[in-house]
Design an enzyme around this catalytic site. Sequence first.
Site, short mmCIF file in Angstrom:
data_model
loop_
_atom_site.label_atom_id
_atom_site.label_comp_id
_atom_site.label_asym_id
_atom_site.label_seq_id
_atom_site.Cartn_x
_atom_site.Cartn_y
_atom_site.Cartn_z
N ARG A 65 0.85 -1.19 0.00
CA ARG A 65 0.00 0.00 0.00
C ARG A 65 0.88 1.24 0.00
O ARG A 65 2.04 1.21 0.39
CB ARG A 65 -0.92 0.02 1.22
N LYS A 206 -8.15 -2.76 2.37
CA LYS A 206 -7.86 -1.82 3.43
C LYS A 206 -8.66 -0.52 3.24
O LYS A 206 -8.89 0.22 4.19
CB LYS A 206 -6.35 -1.57 3.52
N HIS A 225 -8.02 -3.75 13.96
CA HIS A 225 -7.05 -4.37 13.06
C HIS A 225 -6.50 -5.59 13.79
O HIS A 225 -5.47 -5.53 14.46
CB HIS A 225 -5.92 -3.37 12.74
N SER A 243 1.48 -4.98 10.51
CA SER A 243 1.87 -5.91 9.46
C SER A 243 3.10 -6.73 9.87
O SER A 243 4.06 -6.19 10.40
CB SER A 243 2.17 -5.12 8.20
N LYS A 247 -0.63 -11.85 12.76
CA LYS A 247 -2.10 -11.98 12.83
C LYS A 247 -2.59 -13.16 12.01
O LYS A 247 -3.33 -14.02 12.50
CB LYS A 247 -2.79 -10.70 12.31
N THR A 248 -2.16 -13.19 10.74
CA THR A 248 -2.65 -14.24 9.84
C THR A 248 -2.12 -15.61 10.26
O THR A 248 -2.88 -16.58 10.39
CB THR A 248 -2.25 -13.92 8.39
N ASP A 262 -7.70 -10.47 9.71
CA ASP A 262 -7.20 -9.09 9.63
C ASP A 262 -8.11 -7.97 10.15
O ASP A 262 -7.61 -7.00 10.71
CB ASP A 262 -6.84 -8.78 8.17
N ARG A 326 2.26 -12.38 -1.54
CA ARG A 326 0.98 -12.66 -0.88
C ARG A 326 0.18 -13.74 -1.59
O ARG A 326 0.37 -13.98 -2.78
CB ARG A 326 0.11 -11.38 -0.91
N1 LIG Z 1 7.37 -16.46 16.08
C1 LIG Z 1 6.64 -16.08 15.04
N2 LIG Z 1 5.35 -15.73 15.20
C2 LIG Z 1 4.61 -15.33 14.15
N3 LIG Z 1 5.06 -15.27 12.88
C3 LIG Z 1 6.34 -15.63 12.65
C4 LIG Z 1 7.17 -16.04 13.70
N4 LIG Z 1 8.38 -16.33 13.19
C5 LIG Z 1 8.32 -16.11 11.87
N5 LIG Z 1 7.08 -15.69 11.52
C6 LIG Z 1 6.67 -15.28 10.14
O1 LIG Z 1 6.32 -13.91 10.20
C7 LIG Z 1 5.26 -13.63 9.31
C8 LIG Z 1 4.06 -13.07 10.05
O2 LIG Z 1 3.23 -12.52 9.08
P1 LIG Z 1 1.66 -12.50 9.12
O3 LIG Z 1 1.09 -13.63 9.90
O4 LIG Z 1 1.22 -12.37 7.69
O5 LIG Z 1 1.44 -11.12 9.87
P2 LIG Z 1 0.22 -10.10 9.77
O6 LIG Z 1 -0.96 -10.90 9.32
O7 LIG Z 1 0.10 -9.59 11.15
O8 LIG Z 1 0.66 -9.07 8.78
C9 LIG Z 1 4.92 -14.92 8.61
O9 LIG Z 1 5.60 -14.94 7.40
C10 LIG Z 1 5.45 -15.98 9.59
O10 LIG Z 1 5.81 -17.18 8.95
C1 LIG Z 2 -3.08 -6.70 3.90
C2 LIG Z 2 -2.41 -5.93 4.64
O1 LIG Z 2 -2.27 -6.21 5.99
P1 LIG Z 2 -1.29 -7.20 6.80
O2 LIG Z 2 0.10 -6.90 6.30
O3 LIG Z 2 -1.49 -6.78 8.20
O4 LIG Z 2 -1.68 -8.61 6.53
C3 LIG Z 2 -1.87 -4.68 4.09
O5 LIG Z 2 -1.47 -3.88 4.90
O6 LIG Z 2 -1.86 -4.47 2.87
MN LIG Z 3 -2.24 -10.56 7.68
#
Ligand SMILES: Nc1ncnc2c1ncn2[C@@H]1O[C@H](COP(=O)(O)OP(=O)(O)O)[C@@H](O)[C@H]1O
Ligand SMILES: C=C(OP(=O)(O)O)C(=O)O
Ligand SMILES: [Mn+2]
Length: 534
Positions: A65, A206, A225, A243, A247-248, A262, A326
Site C-alpha cells: 500500500r 484496506k 485491526h 503488518s 495476525k494471519t 485481519d 501474498r
Molecule cells: N514467532 C513467530 N510468530 C509469528 N510469525 C512468525 C514467527 N516467526 C516467523 N514468523 C513469520 O512472520 C510472518 C508473520 O506474518 P503475518 O502472519 O502475515 O502477519 P500479519 O498478518 O500480522 O501481517 C509470517 O511470514 C510468519 O511465517
Molecule cells: C493486507 C495488509 O495487511 P497485513 O500486512 O497486516 O496482513 C496490508 O497492509 O496491505
Molecule cells: Mn495478515
Amino acid sequence: MNINLFSILSDVDTNVLQSLGLPDTTTVALNLTVSQLTELALKRGEGVLTEAEVLMCDTGTFTGRSPKDKFIVRDALTEKAIWWGAINQPIEAKQFEQLHQRMLASLADQSVFVRYVKAGADPRYTINIAVVNELAWHNLFCHNLFIETSADERANFTPDWTILNLPSFQADSTIDGTRQGNFTIINFSKRVILIGGTGYAGEMKKGIFSVLNFTLPRQGVLSMHCSANVGKAGDTALFFGLSGTGKTTLSTDPDRQLIGDDEHGWSDQVFNFEGGCYAKVINLSAEHEPEIYGAIRPGAVLENTRFSPDTRIVDFADQSVTENTRTAYPLDYIANRANPSVGPAPRNLFFLTADAFGVLPPIARLTVKQAMYYFLSGYTAKLAGTEVGIKEPVPTFSACFGAAFLPLHPFAYADLLGHHLEDAEVPVWLVNTGWTGGSFGTGQRIKLAYTRAVIRAALTGALDTVDYQILQPFGLQIPKTCPGIPTELLDPRQTWARPIDYDATASRLERAFRQNYETYENPAGGSTSESLFS
Ligand SMILES: Nc1ncnc2c1ncn2[C@@H]1O[C@H](COP(=O)(O)OP(=O)(O)O)[C@@H](O)[C@H]1O
Ligand SMILES: C=C(OP(=O)(O)O)C(=O)O
Ligand SMILES: [Mn+2]
C-alpha cells in the site's frame, strides 16, 4: 452499456449498473465465476498459472500500500469528524468529482469487471459493495476477500459503497490534488472509493476497512485491526498487530476455528469484515504453516511470487520482486473456520509485536492500564529497508495497531476498547513474535512453535496458575514457567549474552515509547510513524 455474455442477466437489476455512471460503450462483465475470471486473466496476460493451477499475478510498481497517496474528501460530513494529519490527508470534493468523471470517461470502449459483494459478517452491520475493476484478477481478489452475495441478494442489490479501481489510470497531481499518479481516495458522502495508478490489491480491502473504521465506532461498535479465532468452548481470541507481527499466521490454528485474519468488529460479538485471507507467503512452508500452504489451490491468487520456468513450482523463498509476496484465498479454503465468520465476545486479547530490538518478552500479562497504553502505542519494529548491509531496526508506533486505517482520533477506538475491557475483565497478553537473544543482527527471531506454545498456554489457562516476575523497565508481568517453551527464553534479559547490553537497549526502547506517547498529551495530536505495509 453492453453487458457481457458472461453475465447472467436474469439475476441482476440493470439499474445498479446504470447508476455506476459508466459510458454507454463500456462492456460490463458482471459477477463472473472464479473459472471465468481465471480464464480471462490468463487470456489478457494479467498472470500465469502455477503448477498447482493457481493464478499468479504481479502488482506492478507498487508491491504494498502507499499510505502517502491516500486521501479523504473533506466536506460537511468529514470536516469535523476526521482526525486530519499525515495519515488522513484532505482532498476537496471538486477535485474528487473531476477525477471520478475522468476515470469513468476513460472506460469508453473498454471492459470492466463488476462484482456485487458484502463486508461485515454481522447482519446488523453488513454493507453492500459494488466493485468495478479494470483487471480480472482484481475482481477475483475481491471475490476471495469480500463476502459473497447470494443470487437473491444480487437480484435486489443496492450498493452502499462503490470501489472504482483502475490501475492503469494516472492522476494529474497538478489538477487533482494528489501527491503523484497513484491514489486511493475515500469519499464518505458519495460512498465511493477511487483507486488508480497502483495494482496492489490490498488497497481495496484496506480501503473498505478504513470505511468501517469510520462508520462502526459512530454506531458504538469497535472496529479492530486484528485476527480472530474461536476454540471449542466458544472462547474467542483476538490477535492485534501491525503488518508482519503474525495476525494471519497465528489465527490460522487447526485446533481453533478461524473467524478471520485481519479486520473485525466487536459489537456484542466478534465479526469478521471480510470473507477471505491475505497471507504473506515469503518463505512459506508446508511444514510450519500447513493450513495456509494448503489454501494455495485453484481459485486462490498469488501476488508477486516467482516460479521455476520448467516446473512452474513456486519458489516461496524468492523475494526478487518484493518481500511482501501474498496469497488471497476465501475463508472456505481453511478447513476449520467459523461459518458465518462470527464468534462470541472475546475471552483473550493478544497484542502482537515483532520487536526487532529483542527487548520485549515472549509473553507478558498486561494490567488494564498497561493494555490501554500498549494499545494506544501500537508498537512494532520495522527493519530499515531490505537492502544488503547492516540493518538497524526502527521502532514503529501506530495507534491501535493500525493508525494507517483509522479516520477517527485513536481515543475513539481506545474508549470503546476500554469499555469492553471494564465490562468483561478480558485478559490481555503482550506477545513478542520478534527477536530474542539480542537485537536483529545478533539475536534470532523467536521460533513460531514457541509463540504458538505461549499463546496456547494463555488460552488453556495454563498461565493462570504459574508464578510471575516483573520485567523492568516496563513493569511487565512475565511468567516464570510456561509449557512448550524453554524456561530460559521467558525472561528476555537472560537471553542476551550480556544482560547489561539488554538494559541499555531496553531503556532506549522504553524512552521511544514515552516519547511517542507524549503526542497524546499534546492535543494537536499528529500522527505517529507508519510502516508502509502496516
Ligand atoms: N514467532 C513467530 N510468530 C509469528 N510469525 C512468525 C514467527 N516467526 C516467523 N514468523 C513469520 O512472520 C510472518 C508473520 O506474518 P503475518 O502472519 O502475515 O502477519 P500479519 O498478518 O500480522 O501481517 C509470517 O511470514 C510468519 O511465517
Ligand atoms: C493486507 C495488509 O495487511 P497485513 O500486512 O497486516 O496482513 C496490508 O497492509 O496491505
Ligand atoms: Mn495478515
